[in-house]
Design an enzyme around this catalytic site. Structure first.
Site, mmCIF file in Angstrom:
data_model
loop_
_atom_site.group_PDB
_atom_site.id
_atom_site.type_symbol
_atom_site.label_atom_id
_atom_site.label_comp_id
_atom_site.label_asym_id
_atom_site.label_seq_id
_atom_site.Cartn_x
_atom_site.Cartn_y
_atom_site.Cartn_z
ATOM 1 N N TRP A 101 40.144 32.149 39.536
ATOM 2 C CA TRP A 101 41.380 32.522 38.825
ATOM 3 C C TRP A 101 41.816 33.918 39.181
ATOM 4 O O TRP A 101 43.015 34.198 39.272
ATOM 5 C CB TRP A 101 41.234 32.294 37.319
ATOM 6 N N ASP A 172 43.291 38.565 31.783
ATOM 7 C CA ASP A 172 43.504 37.123 31.650
ATOM 8 C C ASP A 172 42.360 36.604 30.790
ATOM 9 O O ASP A 172 41.217 36.530 31.233
ATOM 10 C CB ASP A 172 43.490 36.473 33.039
ATOM 11 N N LYS A 196 42.924 25.903 25.686
ATOM 12 C CA LYS A 196 41.470 25.961 25.545
ATOM 13 C C LYS A 196 41.116 26.304 24.094
ATOM 14 O O LYS A 196 40.654 25.445 23.355
ATOM 15 C CB LYS A 196 40.885 26.977 26.528
HETATM 16 N N1 PMP Z 1 43.494 31.707 34.217
HETATM 17 C C1 PMP Z 1 42.376 31.097 33.804
HETATM 18 C C2 PMP Z 1 41.162 31.911 33.508
HETATM 19 C C3 PMP Z 1 42.368 29.707 33.636
HETATM 20 O O1 PMP Z 1 41.255 29.084 33.230
HETATM 21 C C4 PMP Z 1 43.542 28.959 33.907
HETATM 22 C C5 PMP Z 1 43.618 27.458 33.711
HETATM 23 N N2 PMP Z 1 42.469 26.762 33.671
HETATM 24 C C6 PMP Z 1 44.671 29.638 34.363
HETATM 25 C C7 PMP Z 1 44.616 31.008 34.484
HETATM 26 C C8 PMP Z 1 45.938 28.910 34.669
HETATM 27 O O2 PMP Z 1 46.487 28.434 33.506
HETATM 28 P P1 PMP Z 1 47.773 27.477 33.463
HETATM 29 O O3 PMP Z 1 47.344 26.178 34.040
HETATM 30 O O4 PMP Z 1 48.086 27.423 32.012
HETATM 31 O O5 PMP Z 1 48.847 28.120 34.267
#
Ligand code: PMP
Length: 360
Positions: A101, A172, A196
């Protein structure tokens, strides 16, 4: 029958919340309509949105000089919104790279910024570590420092809040928000996708220090301009009303559990039970350095990957679902968000022990 759902997101939600949503689905607050059918400008909905915000503020002890925004576009939208809003004319920012991420956040930032400084990069350990607090190679001219507090795929969580000095710190927290108390005042901005620990997909929460508003670069779409959104209480356009309503119920549930210190103790105990079962086995393995193992996402492998499919089907038959690892890494992953009860973890540990006894 309810299963124990170990998915990484969208993820399990508290049963009590789902039951309340079911009970009031067709007639919400005496409106004679569901919450999905009322205007976001109606007094009833605006009151529910305000209540959700104040519950979230209480849970996280958000200081008064921070705005709470309820936005769309997921955490991925924020990967762009952050450089657009905060990088300023210099267009320089620091990023820590601790996994999948982080890499996505960095790649998106590079679309907008001339200088993305990767101030720490854990690729050499295959993302099983976080950088030592003193080792960050920070750019003194950076507009902000961004990091991923919990890597949902790698199962790596920062055990400390990085020190960015006077530079705003941005986290994040998609997969760790509300799992434990955090010192919000140390951050310029915290964000997290809802799917989550907050509620259904379609909502992203941004908590931002007021002094960082109003710096968006020209051309920033207004729905992603923090200042424009804050000025309209996140209702510059139609918000995802159902997701926001359900998030409010989750916040209420968290308060009823006793708040984040109670939740944190429960999460710590759940994670410890699973890591102890893995480490004590010789059959299961978690690759992450013990100092930075995630409370929320626990990846593990079996000694013989040929048994993966059998393990998953055995678990599924016992009502334990969505234990597959992320498609990019394989193996297994158990996500233990707030709504996963300790009984779910106990059932998983029992299933793992029995599987090892038979096949180990
Ligand atoms: N950052 C993290 C730490 C994530 O776990 C996720 C999704 N699993 C995201 C960003 C992306 O999120 P989204 O799919 O809501 O754009």
């Amino acid at each position: 029958m309810r299963v124990f759902n170990f998915a990484a997101g969208p993820a399990t939600l508290p049963l009590q919340v789902l039951e309340q949503a079911r009970d009031e689905l067709t007639d919400w607050q005496g409106c004679g309509m569901s919450v999905m059918e009322v205007s976001h400008r109606s007094g009833t909905f605006v009151a529910a949105a305000r209540a959700a915000e104040s519950r979230l503020r209480e849970l996280l002890s958000v200081p008064p000089n921070y705005k709470v925004l309820f936005l769309q576009g997921g955490a991925t939208g924020q990967f762009a919104a952050i450089p657009l809003n905060l990088a300023g004319a210099e267009a320089r920012a620091d990023y820590l790279n601790t996994g999948a991420w982080s890499k996505k956040a960095i790649a998106e930032a590079r679309r907008f910024l001339a200088h993305v400084n990767v101030a720490a990069d854990e690729s050499a350990t295959n993302y099983t570590t976080v950088p030592a607090a003193a080792s960050l190679r920070l750019d003194p001219a950076a507009a902000y420092l961004h990091y991923t507090a919990n890597e949902t795929i790698g199962g790596v969580e920062f055990p400390y809040v990085p020190d960015s000095g006077a530079v705003p710190l941005i986290a994040d927290m998609s997969s760790s928000i509300l799992s434990r108390p955090v010192p919000v005042e140390r951050f310029g901005l915290i964000y997290g996708g809802a799917q989550k620990n907050i509620g259904p997909a379609g909502l992203v929460v941004v908590i931002v220090r007021e002094e960082l508003l109003g710096r968006a670069r020209p051309g920033t779409p207004s729905v992603w301009d923090y200042h424009a959104m804050a000025a309209e209480d996140s209702m510059l356009n139609t918000p995802p009303t159902f997701a926001l309503y359900l998030a409010g119920l989750v916040f209420k549930w968290l308060q009823e559990q006793g708040g984040l210190s109670v939740i944190a103790a429960r999460n710590e105990a759940k994670a410890r039970a699973l890591y102890e079962a893995i480490d004590g086995s010789g059959f299961y393995r978690n690759p992450v350095d013990k100092g930075c193992r995630s409370w929320m996402n626990v990846p593990f492998t079996l000694a013989d990957p040929a048994l993966d499919a059998l393990f998953l089907s055995t678990a599924r038959a016992a009502g334990l679902v969505n234990l597959e690892g992320h498609r990019s890494v394989g193996g297994m992953r158990a996500s233990l968000y707030n709504a996963m009860p300790p009984e779910g973890v106990a059932a998983l540990v029992a299933c793992m022990k029995e599987f090892e006894r038979r096949h180990g």
